[in-house]
Write an enzyme that holds these catalytic residues in place. Structure first.
Site, short mmCIF file in Angstrom:
data_model
loop_
_atom_site.label_atom_id
_atom_site.label_comp_id
_atom_site.label_asym_id
_atom_site.label_seq_id
_atom_site.Cartn_x
_atom_site.Cartn_y
_atom_site.Cartn_z
N HIS A 23 -9.35 -5.71 11.11
CA HIS A 23 -9.90 -5.34 10.05
C HIS A 23 -11.30 -5.02 10.24
CE1 HIS A 23 -6.78 -8.12 8.79
NE2 HIS A 23 -6.98 -7.94 7.59
N GLU B 114 0.68 -1.11 -0.08
CA GLU B 114 0.19 0.10 -0.11
C GLU B 114 0.87 1.16 0.03
OE1 GLU B 114 -2.46 -3.49 1.13
OE2 GLU B 114 -0.61 -2.69 1.84
#
Length: 326
Positions: free
Chosen positions: A129, A60
């Site tokens: 998450h 990322e």
């Protein structure tokens, strides 16, 4: 009108904009060959080819930086994070480069880039998450933050985000990609920074955004049976925020409940409460109530997760509290 799934509205918005402007491209993990982790880019590789729909490594920080650099050089990238939990790996590029480059370059560079992907909880995905970072990104000047709650808003807001000359954080939900809704035929956009009154009412204002707003709809339907009229405002854009829509509603109903899927400390609701007490204090007939998740990391257990999240019954209790009916 036509009926689309949320994921189809996202794909349609990106595809329409990419047909219109060749400087736009999509980049992220599994966006191409796999049609997107949630199939939100289905068919786009076939139409636009590998030069404009690019699969990336699990990096990322790397592909966020590539996106920022290419935006500074005339492109308009759409960077997909598989979830915004993973954006933390690339947050330096978002906060220290994308958000600041216009000011730091004295206006020589702008950064027309969209970072998009799922936010908040998505079932039993546990603590790392299931996080909502809307308030984190909205805290940073230079970024715009959008959180749609239905397919029509998603498409119109995403098209506006892609056309915007500043970096936009566009946050979706894994649990909404399969949601169906009516979407206007033909070309349309929805301007950033404009809230929407989803339900008009007279007794209390409920402000929310994203998928958790569904709990407000359920609560309003139940409260209506008891003769309580709820006005529901979907802010849609966290930053810039449509304070006028909220203030005008509070001046009408004199009561406010805010529903947000985020930790309780220093969140979007906190900012709204400050603005309301600062600009409409004399209109309030009760203290504002805000509903958030529990002040813990998200649990994995389904029983604990249900307790962790605010729900329609919590909204009902909050509404009755501000109406002094408890």
């Amino acid at each position: 009108m036509k009926t689309l799934q949320f994921r189809e509205a996202i794909a349609e918005a990106m595809s329409e904009e990419m047909r219109r402007d060749e400087s736009i491209y999509l980049m992220g993990e599994e966006v191409a060959e796999y049609n997107g982790a949630y199939k939100a880019s289905k068919g786009m590789l076939d139409e636009f080819g590998p030069d404009r729909v690019l699969d990336t490594p699990i990096s990322e920080l790397g592909f966020a930086g590539v996106g920022v650099g290419s935006a500074m050089n005339g492109n308009r990238p759409i960077i997909e994070f598989m979830t915004f939990n993973f954006s933390l790996v690339g947050i330096d590029q978002i906060i220290n480069n994308a958000a600041k480059i216009r000011q730091m370059s004295g206006g020589q560079f702008n950064c027309p880039i969209v970072f998009r992907g799922p936010t908040a909880s998505a079932g039993q995905l546990a603590a790392t998450h299931s996080q909502a970072f809307e308030s984190w990104y909205a805290n940073c000047p230079g970024l715009k933050v959008v959180v749609p709650s239905n397919p029509a808003d998603a498409k119109g807001l995403l098209k506006s985000a892609i056309r915007d000359d500043d970096p936009v954080i566009f946050m979706e939900s894994e649990q909404m990609y399969g949601d169906k809704g009516e979407v206007p035929e033909g070309e349309y956009t929805i301007p950033l920074g404009v809230a929407d009154i989803k339900r008009e009412g007279t007794d209390v204002t409920i402000v929310s955004f994203g998928k958790i707003i569904k709990e407000a709809y359920k609560a309003a339907a139940e409260l209506e049976k008891e003769g309580i009229s709820c006005e529901i405002i979907d802010i849609r854009t966290v930053r810039p925020m449509d304070y006028d829509a909220i203030l005008n509603s509070v001046k009408k109903t004199n009561r406010l409940v805010i529903l947000e899927e985020a930790w309780p400390f220093g969140n979007v609701a906190t900012e709204i409460i400050y603005q309301v007490q600062h600009q409409a204090f004399d209109y309030l007939d009760a203290p504002v109530v805000k509903l958030n998740t529990a002040d813990t990391p998200a649990p994995y257990s389904p029983v604990l997760l249900t307790e962790w999240l605010p729900n329609a019954q919590d909204v009902i209790k909050a509404v009755k509290k501000v109406l002094y009916k408890n």
